[in-house]
Design a protein around this motif. Structure first.
Motif, short mmCIF file in Angstrom:
data_model
loop_
_atom_site.label_atom_id
_atom_site.label_comp_id
_atom_site.label_asym_id
_atom_site.label_seq_id
_atom_site.Cartn_x
_atom_site.Cartn_y
_atom_site.Cartn_z
N ILE A 1 6.51 0.20 8.36
CA ILE A 1 5.70 0.80 7.53
C ILE A 1 6.88 1.76 6.90
O ILE A 1 7.77 2.28 7.35
N HIS B 1 2.51 -0.65 3.71
CA HIS B 1 2.55 0.84 3.55
C HIS B 1 1.10 1.64 4.00
O HIS B 1 0.78 2.52 3.78
N GLU B 2 0.32 0.81 4.55
CA GLU B 2 -0.95 1.16 5.00
C GLU B 2 -1.17 1.52 6.35
O GLU B 2 -0.95 0.89 7.12
N LEU B 3 -1.31 2.82 6.63
CA LEU B 3 -1.47 3.52 7.84
C LEU B 3 -2.52 2.50 8.98
O LEU B 3 -2.28 2.35 10.08
N ALA C 1 -1.09 -0.64 9.95
CA ALA C 1 0.07 -0.45 10.98
C ALA C 1 -0.61 0.17 12.37
O ALA C 1 0.13 -0.34 13.41
N ARG C 2 -1.62 0.73 12.22
CA ARG C 2 -2.06 1.53 13.66
C ARG C 2 -2.81 0.39 14.45
O ARG C 2 -3.24 0.42 15.80
N GLN D 1 4.99 0.32 16.08
CA GLN D 1 5.04 0.65 14.90
C GLN D 1 6.34 1.26 14.48
O GLN D 1 6.99 1.89 15.54
N VAL E 1 8.98 3.14 11.49
CA VAL E 1 9.22 3.42 10.00
C VAL E 1 10.56 3.29 9.38
O VAL E 1 11.64 3.58 10.21
N ILE F 1 3.79 9.46 15.45
CA ILE F 1 3.80 8.55 14.12
C ILE F 1 2.52 9.26 13.01
O ILE F 1 3.04 9.03 12.01
N ASP F 2 1.70 9.78 13.60
CA ASP F 2 0.68 10.09 12.71
C ASP F 2 1.42 11.08 11.54
O ASP F 2 1.18 10.99 10.55
N LEU G 1 4.32 9.34 9.62
CA LEU G 1 3.88 8.22 8.42
C LEU G 1 2.99 9.08 7.51
O LEU G 1 3.18 8.80 6.28
N ASP G 2 2.29 10.14 7.79
CA ASP G 2 1.57 10.57 6.91
C ASP G 2 2.34 11.47 5.83
O ASP G 2 1.92 11.82 4.86
#
Length: 237
Positions: free
Chosen positions: A37, A198-200, A203-204, A209, A211, A230-231, A234-235
């Motif tokens: 991602i 690019h969508e969380l 990915a989850r 995952q 980055v 990762i939250d 990625l956020d």
């Protein structure tokens, strides 16, 4: 199943060399699902193309099934892909002059497998398009075209499936349906899945995952129930 060592990709732009990928190291085991991602331009699709042998690296190595595809000829890589690899593209990549059934049959025929039509019909049925096999891509919606693309990818029963932004050209509702279908087929086939997104939420859904930022693959995180940094990572993208 997939092993990457010090993978780099540079391109020349005018008088400058542009580093697309910088020293990527990665290992994905058979049967795992992994998401890469990052924002647009981070190098995700370039990496996926190299993993699938669709492009050549500037340096480093990619191993599939223990074979170094980085030193293979294009014909050798194509032969390996035909036996072991499926690919789902964001833009579907269906041939407009072939029907949905013929598009699914094509990789089966190219790899010399018998019963291509019968197998293609089975997989069109799995994606809910048994009655649309005679339709051409222009007669199908975007979601239907992506379902044909999934049927085509899974019909060859690949050991590894690469998916490049598989919901990128779809609305949210249709994209969610494609995601559910992708993971259902993947579980049924016990295929190794590597996808770029690019969508969380997508990915989850994967077990692992990674980055990608500015051509560098960051620390790996997992979904094993422990704290998930990762939250926040990625956020922030």
């Amino acid at each position: 199943m997939i092993r990457v060592q010090d993978l780099c990709k540079t391109v020349t732009s005018g008088a400058q060399e542009l580093a697309i990928l910088r020293g990527i190291n990665l290992e994905i085991k058979a049967g795992e699902s992994a998401a890469i991602i990052g924002v647009s331009g981070a190098g995700k699709s370039t990496l996926l193309g190299l993993l699938a042998g669709l492009d050549n690296a500037s340096s480093g190595a990619v191993f599939l099934h223990g074979q170094n595809i980085s030193v293979m000829t294009e014909d050798q890589r194509a032969s390996l892909r035909a036996k072991h690899v499926g690919f789902v593209f964001q833009s579907f990549q269906l041939l407009p002059g072939l029907t949905a059934l013929e598009n699914v049959m094509l990789p089966l025929e190219l790899s010399g497998r018998s019963g291509a039509a019968a197998k293609a019909k089975v997989f069109l049925d799995k994606v809910g398009l048994a009655e649309r096999g005679h339709h051409y891509p222009r007669q199908l919606s975007g979601g239907e075209q992506q379902r044909v693309a999934l049927a085509r990818a899974f019909a060859v029963e690949p050991d590894i499936l690469f998916a490049d932004e598989p919901t990128g050209n779809l609305d949210e509702h249709t994209g969610q349906r494609i995601i559910e279908l992708l993971f259902a087929l993947n579980s049924e086939s016990d295929t190794t899945l590597v996808l770029v997104t690019h969508e969380l939420p997508l990915a989850r859904r994967c077990e692992r995952q990674f980055v990608m930022h500015d051509g560098v693959l960051s620390e790996e995180f997992d979904n094993d129930g422990v704290a998930k940094p990762i939250d926040s990572a990625l956020d922030a993208l």
